[in-house]
Scaffold this motif. Structure first.
Motif, PDB file in Angstrom:
ATOM      1  N   LYS A   7       0.820  -1.217   0.000  1.00 34.18           N
ATOM      2  CA  LYS A   7       0.000   0.000   0.000  1.00 34.18           C
ATOM      3  C   LYS A   7       0.853   1.267   0.000  1.00 34.18           C
ATOM      4  N   THR A   8       2.082   1.158  -0.476  1.00 34.63           N
ATOM      5  CA  THR A   8       2.974   2.311  -0.463  1.00 34.63           C
ATOM      6  C   THR A   8       3.230   2.821  -1.881  1.00 34.63           C
ATOM      7  N   ASP A   9       3.575   4.085  -1.970  1.00 32.92           N
ATOM      8  CA  ASP A   9       3.964   4.659  -3.261  1.00 32.92           C
ATOM      9  C   ASP A   9       5.210   3.962  -3.802  1.00 32.92           C
ATOM     10  N   PHE A  10       6.117   3.610  -2.909  1.00 33.21           N
ATOM     11  CA  PHE A  10       7.360   2.939  -3.320  1.00 33.21           C
ATOM     12  C   PHE A  10       7.060   1.646  -4.073  1.00 33.21           C
ATOM     13  N   PHE A  11       6.099   0.889  -3.589  1.00 30.52           N
ATOM     14  CA  PHE A  11       5.704  -0.370  -4.236  1.00 30.52           C
ATOM     15  C   PHE A  11       5.273  -0.116  -5.673  1.00 30.52           C
ATOM     16  N   TYR A  12       4.370   0.843  -5.872  1.00 32.79           N
ATOM     17  CA  TYR A  12       3.856   1.128  -7.212  1.00 32.79           C
ATOM     18  C   TYR A  12       4.905   1.776  -8.103  1.00 32.79           C
ATOM     19  N   GLU A  13       5.688   2.693  -7.545  1.00 31.81           N
ATOM     20  CA  GLU A  13       6.728   3.351  -8.334  1.00 31.81           C
ATOM     21  C   GLU A  13       7.789   2.358  -8.803  1.00 31.81           C
ATOM     22  N   THR A  14       8.136   1.405  -7.937  1.00 35.76           N
ATOM     23  CA  THR A  14       9.129   0.395  -8.304  1.00 35.76           C
ATOM     24  C   THR A  14       8.628  -0.452  -9.465  1.00 35.76           C
ATOM     25  N   LEU A  15       7.357  -0.848  -9.412  1.00 38.42           N
ATOM     26  CA  LEU A  15       6.790  -1.617 -10.520  1.00 38.42           C
ATOM     27  C   LEU A  15       6.764  -0.806 -11.805  1.00 38.42           C
ATOM     28  N   GLY A  39       1.672  -6.821 -14.139  1.00 35.40           N
ATOM     29  CA  GLY A  39       2.704  -7.011 -13.117  1.00 35.40           C
ATOM     30  C   GLY A  39       2.365  -8.017 -12.033  1.00 35.40           C
ATOM     31  N   CYS A  40       1.194  -8.640 -12.124  1.00 36.48           N
ATOM     32  CA  CYS A  40       0.784  -9.563 -11.065  1.00 36.48           C
ATOM     33  C   CYS A  40       1.737 -10.748 -10.936  1.00 36.48           C
ATOM     34  N   VAL A  41       2.330 -11.182 -12.040  1.00 39.41           N
ATOM     35  CA  VAL A  41       3.278 -12.294 -11.985  1.00 39.41           C
ATOM     36  C   VAL A  41       4.529 -11.877 -11.229  1.00 39.41           C
ATOM     37  N   VAL A  42       5.015 -10.679 -11.498  1.00 43.26           N
ATOM     38  CA  VAL A  42       6.197 -10.161 -10.805  1.00 43.26           C
ATOM     39  C   VAL A  42       5.904 -10.019  -9.313  1.00 43.26           C
ATOM     40  N   VAL A  43       4.744  -9.453  -8.980  1.00 42.62           N
ATOM     41  CA  VAL A  43       4.361  -9.274  -7.578  1.00 42.62           C
ATOM     42  C   VAL A  43       4.237 -10.621  -6.886  1.00 42.62           C
ATOM     43  N   ALA A  44       3.549 -11.568  -7.519  1.00 48.64           N
ATOM     44  CA  ALA A  44       3.362 -12.891  -6.916  1.00 48.64           C
ATOM     45  C   ALA A  44       4.697 -13.595  -6.704  1.00 48.64           C
ATOM     46  N   ASN A  45       5.579 -13.506  -7.672  1.00 44.74           N
ATOM     47  CA  ASN A  45       6.900 -14.132  -7.522  1.00 44.74           C
ATOM     48  C   ASN A  45       7.696 -13.495  -6.388  1.00 44.74           C
ATOM     49  N   ASP A  66      -5.838 -14.732 -16.194  1.00 46.42           N
ATOM     50  CA  ASP A  66      -6.351 -13.437 -15.788  1.00 46.42           C
ATOM     51  C   ASP A  66      -5.533 -12.806 -14.664  1.00 46.42           C
ATOM     52  N   HIS A  67      -4.982 -13.634 -13.773  1.00 45.62           N
ATOM     53  CA  HIS A  67      -4.305 -13.088 -12.606  1.00 45.62           C
ATOM     54  C   HIS A  67      -3.470 -14.179 -11.954  1.00 45.62           C
ATOM     55  N   VAL A  68      -2.422 -13.774 -11.232  1.00 49.26           N
ATOM     56  CA  VAL A  68      -1.591 -14.703 -10.470  1.00 49.26           C
ATOM     57  C   VAL A  68      -1.525 -14.194  -9.040  1.00 49.26           C
ATOM     58  N   VAL A  69      -1.731 -15.106  -8.085  1.00 50.62           N
ATOM     59  CA  VAL A  69      -1.706 -14.780  -6.664  1.00 50.62           C
ATOM     60  C   VAL A  69      -0.834 -15.803  -5.942  1.00 50.62           C
ATOM     61  N   VAL A  70      -0.583 -15.549  -4.662  1.00 53.01           N
ATOM     62  CA  VAL A  70       0.165 -16.491  -3.832  1.00 53.01           C
ATOM     63  C   VAL A  70      -0.759 -16.972  -2.720  1.00 53.01           C
ATOM     64  N   LYS A  71      -0.776 -18.266  -2.501  1.00 52.13           N
ATOM     65  CA  LYS A  71      -1.519 -18.818  -1.376  1.00 52.13           C
ATOM     66  C   LYS A  71      -0.521 -19.090  -0.259  1.00 52.13           C
ATOM     67  N   VAL A  96      -2.844 -13.936  -1.508  1.00 53.05           N
ATOM     68  CA  VAL A  96      -2.199 -12.632  -1.445  1.00 53.05           C
ATOM     69  C   VAL A  96      -1.868 -12.160  -2.856  1.00 53.05           C
ATOM     70  N   ASP A  97      -2.164 -10.875  -3.124  1.00 52.30           N
ATOM     71  CA  ASP A  97      -1.757 -10.259  -4.385  1.00 52.30           C
ATOM     72  C   ASP A  97      -1.444  -8.791  -4.116  1.00 52.30           C
ATOM     73  N   GLY A  98      -1.291  -8.017  -5.162  1.00 48.44           N
ATOM     74  CA  GLY A  98      -0.939  -6.611  -5.016  1.00 48.44           C
ATOM     75  C   GLY A  98      -2.033  -5.750  -4.432  1.00 48.44           C
ATOM     76  N   ASP A  99      -3.190  -6.319  -4.199  1.00 45.78           N
ATOM     77  CA  ASP A  99      -4.300  -5.574  -3.596  1.00 45.78           C
ATOM     78  C   ASP A  99      -4.485  -5.912  -2.127  1.00 45.78           C
ATOM     79  N   GLY A 100      -3.807  -6.947  -1.660  1.00 47.98           N
ATOM     80  CA  GLY A 100      -3.926  -7.305  -0.256  1.00 47.98           C
ATOM     81  C   GLY A 100      -4.128  -8.788  -0.056  1.00 47.98           C
ATOM     82  N   ILE A 101      -4.895  -9.108   0.974  1.00 47.90           N
ATOM     83  CA  ILE A 101      -5.056 -10.483   1.413  1.00 47.90           C
ATOM     84  C   ILE A 101      -6.528 -10.854   1.404  1.00 47.90           C
ATOM     85  N   ALA A 102      -6.841 -12.020   0.873  1.00 42.61           N
ATOM     86  CA  ALA A 102      -8.208 -12.539   0.875  1.00 42.61           C
ATOM     87  C   ALA A 102      -8.214 -13.866   1.627  1.00 42.61           C
TER      88      ALA A 102
END
Length: 88
Positions: free
Chosen positions: A15-23, A35-41, A62-67, A73-79
């Motif tokens: 949830k930081t600017d640094f996270f989004y700026e880095t991507l 970028g979901c693959v990069v974030v998940a990895n 459509d999307h990649v997440v981590v369990k 978990v993905d770039g939007d948070g935790i479900a």
């Protein structure tokens, strides 16, 4: 994973600017437009877990997440479950 600390750390960092700026600076996209693959990895390398690929009915990824444990978990948070992840 019984220790909630890594998940709390993930929530704070994505949830930081640094996270989004880095991507954007590094791969020219965000966590939901390629970028979901990069974030998940990155999440998996840092905190473990298994990669899950969300695929449309027609076979398009459509999307990649981590369990991690029982949570997704993905770039939007935790479900707490896959249904919650898909409803966001």
């Amino acid at each position: 994973m019984n220790n909630p600390q890594p998940l709390e750390t993930i929530k704070k960092r994505i949830k930081t600017d640094f996270f989004y700026e880095t991507l954007l600076d590094g791969i020219n996209c965000g966590p939901f437009d390629g970028g979901c693959v990069v974030v998940a990895n990155a999440i998996q390398k840092a905190y473990g877990g298994e990669l899950y690929v969300l695929v449309r009915y027609n076979g398009i990824v459509d999307h990649v997440v981590v369990k991690i444990g029982t949570q997704f978990v993905d770039g939007d948070g935790i479900a707490n479950d896959a249904g919650e992840m898909l409803r966001r």
